[in-house]
Structures are given as structure tokens and as C-alpha cells.
Design an enzyme around this catalytic site. Structure first.
Site, PDB file in Angstrom:
ATOM      1  N   LYS A  77      45.875  18.476   8.958  1.00 21.70           N
ATOM      2  CA  LYS A  77      44.632  18.074   9.622  1.00 21.70           C
ATOM      3  C   LYS A  77      44.995  17.477  10.976  1.00 21.70           C
ATOM      4  O   LYS A  77      45.990  16.758  11.093  1.00 21.70           O
ATOM      5  CB  LYS A  77      43.916  17.052   8.741  1.00 21.70           C
ATOM      6  CG  LYS A  77      42.529  16.667   9.215  1.00 21.70           C
ATOM      7  CD  LYS A  77      41.887  15.710   8.210  1.00 21.70           C
ATOM      8  CE  LYS A  77      40.465  15.353   8.590  1.00 21.70           C
ATOM      9  NZ  LYS A  77      39.845  14.441   7.607  1.00 21.70           N
ATOM     10  N   SER A 152      35.466  15.946   6.129  1.00 22.88           N
ATOM     11  CA  SER A 152      35.879  16.344   7.461  1.00 22.88           C
ATOM     12  C   SER A 152      37.140  17.212   7.465  1.00 22.88           C
ATOM     13  O   SER A 152      37.460  17.812   8.478  1.00 22.88           O
ATOM     14  CB  SER A 152      36.123  15.107   8.331  1.00 22.88           C
ATOM     15  OG  SER A 152      37.163  14.330   7.770  1.00 22.88           O
ATOM     16  N   SER A 176      36.493  13.141   2.390  1.00 17.61           N
ATOM     17  CA  SER A 176      36.870  14.205   3.336  1.00 17.61           C
ATOM     18  C   SER A 176      37.974  15.144   2.872  1.00 17.61           C
ATOM     19  O   SER A 176      38.189  16.174   3.494  1.00 17.61           O
ATOM     20  CB  SER A 176      37.269  13.588   4.671  1.00 17.61           C
ATOM     21  OG  SER A 176      36.122  13.200   5.370  1.00 17.61           O
TER      22      SER A 176
END
Lengths: 483, 97
Positions: A77, A152, A176
Site C-alpha cells: 500500500k 482504503s 481498511s
């Protein structure tokens, strides 16, 4: 059969027997990204050249004994700091930011022999539940590209589901890692707060953030956690505990296991298809020797409200560092120092980030602190106690990961509150600090449904055991989107 | 009903060092009011004798020994600065001319 259909253990075996090389693995990942990522948009940065060079070095060293992640391409990420590789956190603010150091998790993966193939898309500063808040482009769901990948960590989850990488790391502040894993039909773990170092994670809400692995199977997940878990001097909130052997927790059965199913987790707002899959999964677990009972966690319905105050307050403090002076965007229009702060921040941050900074600053400002911030901290205590109470009697708590399957792109962007409500089943866990895993438990109208299992603090071993036993009895994790 | 005034939004925006035009002030006035109305549900709970949780781990005063360690070179530390000159970060003037 593609290399991506193999488990980490199987790939490792082939690597050791020299049936495949590290270069083959890296090339397979690059080829697959080339083939499908224009449809999915899981990646922001791809390290093709660097990754191939690293592959050559690892092939030369032929040191697969180092561990099971040796030679495996990973997607990170983009809020996980990588030395010399752009790290944007999904924001224009850090569009050109190239860090000078690696996050601890990156150092640990590198030491284990994993290769960072690229940086994955995310909602700006990890604020969002759909990836539509990325300031670059939204990631699409590999099962249906008209739908969101979740957020996310939508990029990392979609990259694993689309077989672009063998595993990925995301971060989970309010769900997330788990929610995009559920939406994309993969396995995602939010470890106990403090188990995995946050050093080098771009901070959103420091008391809630935790890095977690996203994988194709529970077993793979345990291998990744094994490599990244453990105390780190560089993180003052890192827990000083001995890391258990997660792999050995994948043995045995679940006879006598006691499951709690909070009625609040299957209440209003949960889709019928999702509810049915959870009930079927509970029936499967019963057949495997577990028992379950409905319980009540009276304070979890207040979690979303408490979370938005607490996480926004922490975010407003954490994001104060983006002042356009030492790194990040500086507005070309500023003529004074104060303008440099104000213009840089206004031009660099997107709408959702500004909204949360405003909320957090408001909640912390004079006259509002007790009403909002302190109140939310107290509610946090009540939620934590709900978990403690239930988990003294039961081994795990089970419910859906998200109330719905992946929704359509654009469907919820107009109304922030509806979007926030999507996280109502994952948020309580971050407030309490417990570990939780999301695993595939079937489909509703062709889209993956995620089952969430929540355990006692530092009882990842229990979660892995239950999840693995369930996974062995079903085949949902083996079904992959047709791309 | 909104409990947030435009003046408050302007003040909070200033505290947060965000530049906003009138249209944005109006937008955040509404957003903040909506969110705060939602958050007000926390008042349904009696928390009079509840201790606030600031942190889930039972940690305090984490210290390390005061040892000299290698740190970034000046060059590395300046690598991401938007403007620098002679080893120092350049900023716009602090006061208006």
C-alpha cells in the site's frame, strides 16, 4: 495453471527444487500487471527494473532457506514508506515524495527475501472505504470493474485478487484491510494493535492504525504475519511480546470452540445475501465441532460516531506535518510563510482529507474538547469492555466484514455519512485494539462476501486456526475473478 | 439543524491552516453540521464514571538509552525539501513586506 494459483508453500518448494527461479516469479508478476492492470488500476508505481535486478541477485544467492517469502513479489500500500521508491499515500501532497528510509515492515520483508514489485493505490491518507478518494484514480473491483474495490487498501486487495502479486500489505485504521479483502474475495488480517511496527507507515490515526497482510489463503497470511510481526524499537507503541509460531496454529481442529455472534452485527443495514452466507458459514463451523450463540454488544452501534471524532482528531494532528516546508507539495502561489502553509495544504489535500482535518480540529478546539473528544474516548472504553466481556466466555466473535458486497463506483460518493456507515462492522475492532480477519465465505449475486472473525488481543493464532479449518472445509478462496 | 456557524468554520479552517473561499466555507458548514448531528448520538450514553481510553496497550514511558547513532546526512534530509540553498531550507518571508 498459473504460478498465482499456487500457495506460498508450494512456490517455495518449487523454488528450492529450482523448478522456478525468482526471476520467473518477478516476471510473472510484471506480465500479469501488464495484462490486467489497465482494467483494475491497482498500482500507482511499478518497480519493474529494480525488481528484476533484485531477482537476479536472489537467484545468484540461491538462499531460499532464508524463509518462505524468498523471491516473492509483493505489492505494498502506498502509505508504507519505501526508500528511493515514490510513496504518495494516494495524495497530491506527496506526489513526488521519495523517502530516504524503509518502513520496518519493508526491512523485514526484504530480509525475508521478498521483492517489492510496486506500490498500490489507496484512498488519500487512508481515508475512505471505496478507493474513490485516491487523488490519482479509483481502483476497480476485479470481480466487476463497475464496482469499487473497497478501501482504503483497495489497491493491495485488488492486486492479490487479480493475481498480480503473491501477497500484499495494507493498513487498517477502521477496516481498511478487512473491507477491501471482503469486497475482492481475499484474506485480510488486522493484527492486534502493537503487534506489527508502524514505523514508516504514513500516520492517519496513530492509536488505531495497524499494518496487515492481504493474501489468497489463511495459510499464506500466517506466513506473511510471521515475517513482519514483533517488537520494534523504532515504534514506541510496539508491544513487547514473544511472537508465537503462527504456522503451528494451522494444525488441529476446532472441536469445542465457542463462537459469539453479536446480534448487532447481523441487524439492520446488513444485506440478506450477506446474512445468509454468514449463517451458512456458522452451520459449517458447527459441523466442524464449534458451537455458537447470539450475544449482544450494546455499545458497538456507537463505534462509528466515536471513531470519526477520534480518528479525525488524531488525523488533524498527524497531518499538521504537511506544511510544504521540509517535504511534500509547496504552493507556487505563496508569498509569505503563512500563505505557504495554507495554500500548500489547500492545494495538496483532497476533499475528504480536508473534511476530516476540519472535524478533528473542531473536536479538539477550545470549548468542544470535552463534548466531543473526551466523550468519544469514554465511549471507546465502553466498546473495549464489550469485547472483553464477550471474549471471556467465547473464543471468537463472528459476523460479516461489511454489511454489503462491493457497491457501484460513484454510488456513495455524494454522502459521506452513508460511506462512513459501511465500516460499522470493522470500526469497533480498531477502537478496542483486538485482532480480526476477513475470509471469503461465499457469494451474493456473483460478488464475494467476507466473514469477519475477531479474537482476544494477541490471539491471532486462534483466528488463523478457525479460519484455516473453515477454509479447508470450503473452496471459496480458490474461486478467482475472470479477467 | 446546524450548530456550526460560518464564523466557526472560518476559525477552524485558520487553526487547521486551510485556505477556504466562501463557497467552501458553506460546504464545510453543512458537512460539519451533518457529522456533528450524527455524532451527538454519543450523548445517549451515560459516561459519567467511565475512564477515557486514549490507547489500547498498557504502555507508558517508553524510553531508550541515550546513545549516539548515525542519522541522515544533511544532503539526505534536504532531498525532499521543495526549496533549499547552501544546506538550508528556503521558506517564503515570515512577515509581509
Amino acid at each position: 495453471m498459473s504460478l498465482f494459483d499456487l500457495s506460498i508453500k508450494e512456490i517455495h518448494k518449487r523454488l528450492k527444487e529450482r523448478q522456478v527461479s525468482v526471476k520467473d516469479l518477478v516476471q510473472a508478476s510484471i506480465d500479469r500487471i501488464e495484462e490486467v492492470d489497465h482494467n483494475i488500476h491497482a498500482f500507482l508505481t511499478i518497480n519493474e527494473e529494480k525488481a528484476l535486478k533484485e531477482a537476479d541477485i536472489l537467484d545468484e544467492a540461491n538462499d531460499a532457506e532464508k524463509g518462505l517469502l524468498y523471491g516473492l513479489p509483493v505489492g505494498l500500500k502506498d502509505n508504507i514508506i519505501t526508500a528511493g521508491t515514490k510513496t504518495t499515500s494516494g495524495s497530491q501532497m506527496l506526489k513526488d515524495y521519495s523517502p530516504a528510509f524503509d518502513a520496518t515492515v519493508v526491512t523485514r520483508l526484504t530480509n525475508a527475501g521478498a521483492i517489492t514489485i510496486g506500490k498500490c493505490n489507496m484512498d488519500e491518507f487512508a481515508m475512505g472505504s471505496s478507493n474513490e478518494n485516491s487523488s490519482f484514480f479509483p481502483t476497480k473491483n476485479p470481480w466487476d470493474t463497475k464496482r469499487v474495490a473497497g478501501g482504503s487498501s483497495g489497491g493491495p486487495a485488488a492486486a492479490v485478487a487479480a493475481k498480480e502479486v503473491f501477497f500484499a500489505l495494507g493498513s487498517d485504521t477502521g477496516g481498511s484491510v478487512r473491507q477491501p479483502s471482503a469486497f475482492c474475495g481475499v484474506v485480510g488480517l488486522k493484527p492486534t494493535y502493537g503487534l506489527v511496527s508502524r514505523f514508516g507507515l504514513v500516520a492517519f490515526a496513530s492509536s488505531l492504525d495497524q499494518i496487515g497482510p492481504i493474501t489468497k489463503s489463511v495459510e499464506d497470511n500466517a506466513y506473511v504475519l510471521q515475517a513482519i510481526a514483533g517488537h520494534d524499537n523504532m515504534d514506541t507503541t510496539s508491544a513487547k511480546i514473544a511472537v508465537p509460531n503462527y504456522l503451528s496454529s494451522l494444525q488441529g481442529d476446532i472441536r469445542g470452540l465457542k463462537i459469539a455472534v453479536p446480534k448487532e452485527f447481523l441487524g439492520e443495514g446488513v444485506d440478506e445475501g450477506v446474512r445468509q452466507r454468514i449463517h451458512e458459514a456458522l452451520a459449517t463451523l458447527e459441523k466442524l465441532g464449534a458451537t455458537w450463540e447470539e450475544v449482544s454488544m450494546p455499545h458497538v452501534s456507537y463505534a462509528v460516531a466515536a471513531y470519526y471524532i477520534l480518528s479525525s482528531a488524531e488525523a488533524s494532528a498527524n497531518l499538521a506535518r504537511y506544511d510544504g516546508i521540509r517535504y511534500g507539495r509547496r504552493s507556487p502561489h505563496a508569498t509569505t510563510l503563512e500563505e505557504a502553509y495554507k495554500f500548500s495544504r489547500s492545494e495538496g489535500f483532497g476533499d475528504e482529507v480536508k473534511r476530516r482535518i476540519m472535524l478533528g480540529t473542531y473536536a479538539l478546539s477550545a470549548g468542544h474538547y470535552e463534548n466531543y473528544y473526551e466523550k468519544a474516548q469514554k465511549v471507546r472504553t465502553l466498546i473495549k469492555e464489550d469485547f472483553e466481556n464477550i471474549l471471556t466466555t467465547y473464543d471468537v466473535i463472528i459476523g460479516p466484514t461489511a454489511p454489503t458486497t462491493a457497491f457501484k463506483l460513484g454510488e456513495k460518493t455524494k454522502d459521506p455519512l452513508t460511506m462512513y456507515a459501511n465500516d460499522l462492522l470493522t470500526i469497533p475492532v480498531n477502537l478496542a485494539g483486538n485482532p480480526a480477519i476477513s475470509i471469503p465465505c461465499g457469494f451474493s449475486e456473483g460478488l464475494p462476501v467476507g466473514m469477519q472473525m475477531i479474537g482476544k488481543p494477541f490471539a491471532e493464532t486462534t483466528l488463523y486456526k478457525v479460519a484455516h479449518v473453515y477454509e479447508q472445509a470450503t473452496n471459496y478462496h480458490k474461486e478467482k475473478p475472470k479477467l | 439543524m446546524s450548530k456550526v456557524t460560518k464564523e466557526e468554520v472560518r476559525h477552524v479552517a485558520h487553526l487547521a491552516r486551510l485556505q477556504m473561499d466562501e463557497k467552501e466555507i458553506e460546504k464545510y458548514e453543512k458537512h460539519l453540521a451533518d457529522i456533528l448531528t450524527y455524532v451527538d448520538r454519543l450523548n445517549e450514553l451515560n459516561t459519567e464514571n467511565v475512564k477515557p481510553t486514549t490507547h489500547v496497550l498498557d504502555l507508558q514511558n517508553v524510553l531508550r538509552s541515550d546513545q549516539e547513532e548515525q542519522s541522515f546526512t544533511q544532503e539526505t534530509a534536504l532531498e525532499n525539501a521543495p526549496a533549499h540553498k547552501e544546506g538550508k531550507i528556503v521558506v517564503p518571508s515570515v512577515m509581509k513586506k
